[in-house]
Design a protein around this motif. Structure first.
Motif, short mmCIF file in Angstrom:
data_model
loop_
_atom_site.label_atom_id
_atom_site.label_comp_id
_atom_site.label_asym_id
_atom_site.label_seq_id
_atom_site.Cartn_x
_atom_site.Cartn_y
_atom_site.Cartn_z
N GLY A 1 -20.26 -5.24 -39.70
CA GLY A 1 -20.33 -5.91 -38.40
C GLY A 1 -21.75 -6.25 -37.97
O GLY A 1 -21.95 -6.76 -36.86
N VAL A 2 -22.74 -5.98 -38.80
CA VAL A 2 -24.15 -6.27 -38.47
C VAL A 2 -24.73 -7.09 -39.63
O VAL A 2 -25.06 -6.54 -40.67
N TYR A 3 -24.86 -8.39 -39.45
CA TYR A 3 -25.30 -9.32 -40.50
C TYR A 3 -24.43 -9.17 -41.76
O TYR A 3 -24.93 -9.33 -42.88
N GLY A 4 -23.16 -8.84 -41.57
CA GLY A 4 -22.28 -8.64 -42.72
C GLY A 4 -21.09 -9.58 -42.68
O GLY A 4 -21.11 -10.63 -42.04
#
Lengths: 253, 253
Positions: free
Chosen positions: B83-86
């Motif tokens: 959920g973080v740069y993924g």
């Protein structure tokens, strides 16, 4: 010579505790921490010396851990990630002042913000800001200045300690500031007790939350959408919040 | 009807993979993702159908996962926290457009920023900003505006994608902006390949890094100290960076 592990225990149960954290606990003679976090770990703590410490006694707790770690293997546990509103900094400061020369390792964990985000879908997908509304250690005017700047960035903001009995008005004040920079339909996600018993989730607009902020408590994380965040739907059902990363500008899907 | 797990694999090896993520992989018939992340998981993938996808093919990868998950149990793996740069946001967008009605679960992971922070001590202890310097999906003028505001907040900033062969100048430009708001002795930590083979760590001042930014690569996380961040010492040795949470204003230790 001892070892001091600063162990992040993640948001709750052992489902989100890393193998590295489990191994450190298993190796430890002493486990010290807040009762709330230690109780989630009880299956892993058989035969250990457990030292419960209460909220507000963080400095004393860090000193006790530093003392024990001169001759023992000690785990200082800290919920979420110990390096994010957790025990890591105060423990390292105390070790430094005490001239501690044993081994120390900070073991990272799932933060409360990313746990909450995963329940909401993908609200923090790109750039984001992590802020606490607790004015216990940071003056409120400093928090207000940070909120002003964060909202001008137009990226999502994850709020820790959004509201408690002792600070019932801080969330309302933050939402007032938000409404100067963002529209009333800005999506906001609230996750209470993420991954713990009693987990609840709410998706609201800024206008709706402003009228209902008493549903937020000290066990909640509030994620405020950025300018590009939107509701994630399945048919007519609101499922969560997505902040797109921008692929839609380049590709068809 | 299938299941789609969006599995955060953390920063590298399985030491930092949560039991929830392991269980999802174990249950899956198909595992799809970038080769770099899948290779770290090989001990867990015996007997699974593996689909390698390359960098830049994120939309296609998400579509493939959505298709397979109509009838199968599928894990889409994503390094750090999905959920973080993924991959979480693009997968959820594709599922929404495709009218997918199976089960979907986002499983959080240790982010690259908190992994790097744990190696440095406790640089992100309180409020902080997470920003990427990649202008692949975000225009550079937007990134610059966010940097300006972030540095005015005077809190630590974790930089993802700080520098690559294709973007050799973005870090230098960010440091130029930083030097307008912060002193030349601002502590900055760089962690390369955190928790992976070849891990390296550097603590420098803003002035030192400005002259040596070529040591930063695409596998690095750069953590810029806030106004209160300081070097963490053991005797004369620089050990890392601490951002105190403010206990020193209230307590003696």
């Amino acid at each position: 010579m001892g070892i001091l592990y600063i162990v992040s225990t993640g948001p709750g149960g052992i489902e989100y505790l890393t193998p590295r954290a489990s191994a450190a606990l298993e190796q430890s003679e002493y486990v010290i921490g807040n009762r709330f976090y230690i109780e989630h770990l009880s299956p892993l703590l058989d035969g250990k010396e457990i030292i419960f410490s209460s909220m507000g006694a963080e400095v004393e707790r860090a000193q006790r851990a530093a003392e024990l770690a001169r001759d023992h293997i000690v785990s200082m546990v800290s919920g979420g990630d110990a390096g994010v509103y957790g025990m890591a900094s105060i423990v390292l400061e105390v070790l430094e002042h005490a001239g501690y020369d044993g081994v120390v390792e900070v073991i990272p964990g799932i933060t409360a913000a990313t746990m909450a985000a995963s329940r909401l879908g993908s609200p923090l997908s790109g750039d984001y800001v992590t802020l606490s509304l607790s004015d216990l250690l940071t003056p409120w005017d400093v928090i207000e200045k940070r909120l002003e700047l964060a909202f001008q960035m137009e990226i999502p903001v994850a709020l820790y300690n959004p509201r408690s009995r002792g600070r019932p008005h801080n969330l309302g004040k933050a939402l007032d500031i938000l409404s100067r920079y963002r529209t009333k339909d800005t999506p906001i996600g609230i996750v209470k007790n993420a991954s713990r018993p009693g987990e609840e989730m709410f998706i609201m607009t800024l206008a709706q939350l402003a009228d209902n902020d008493d549903l937020v408590d000290m066990h909640s994380i509030v994620i405020i959408g950025g300018a590009e965040s939107r509701v994630w739907q399945r048919g007519d059902d609101v499922r969560g919040i997505i902040t797109p990363r921008g692929y839609h500008n380049k590709y068809k899907y």
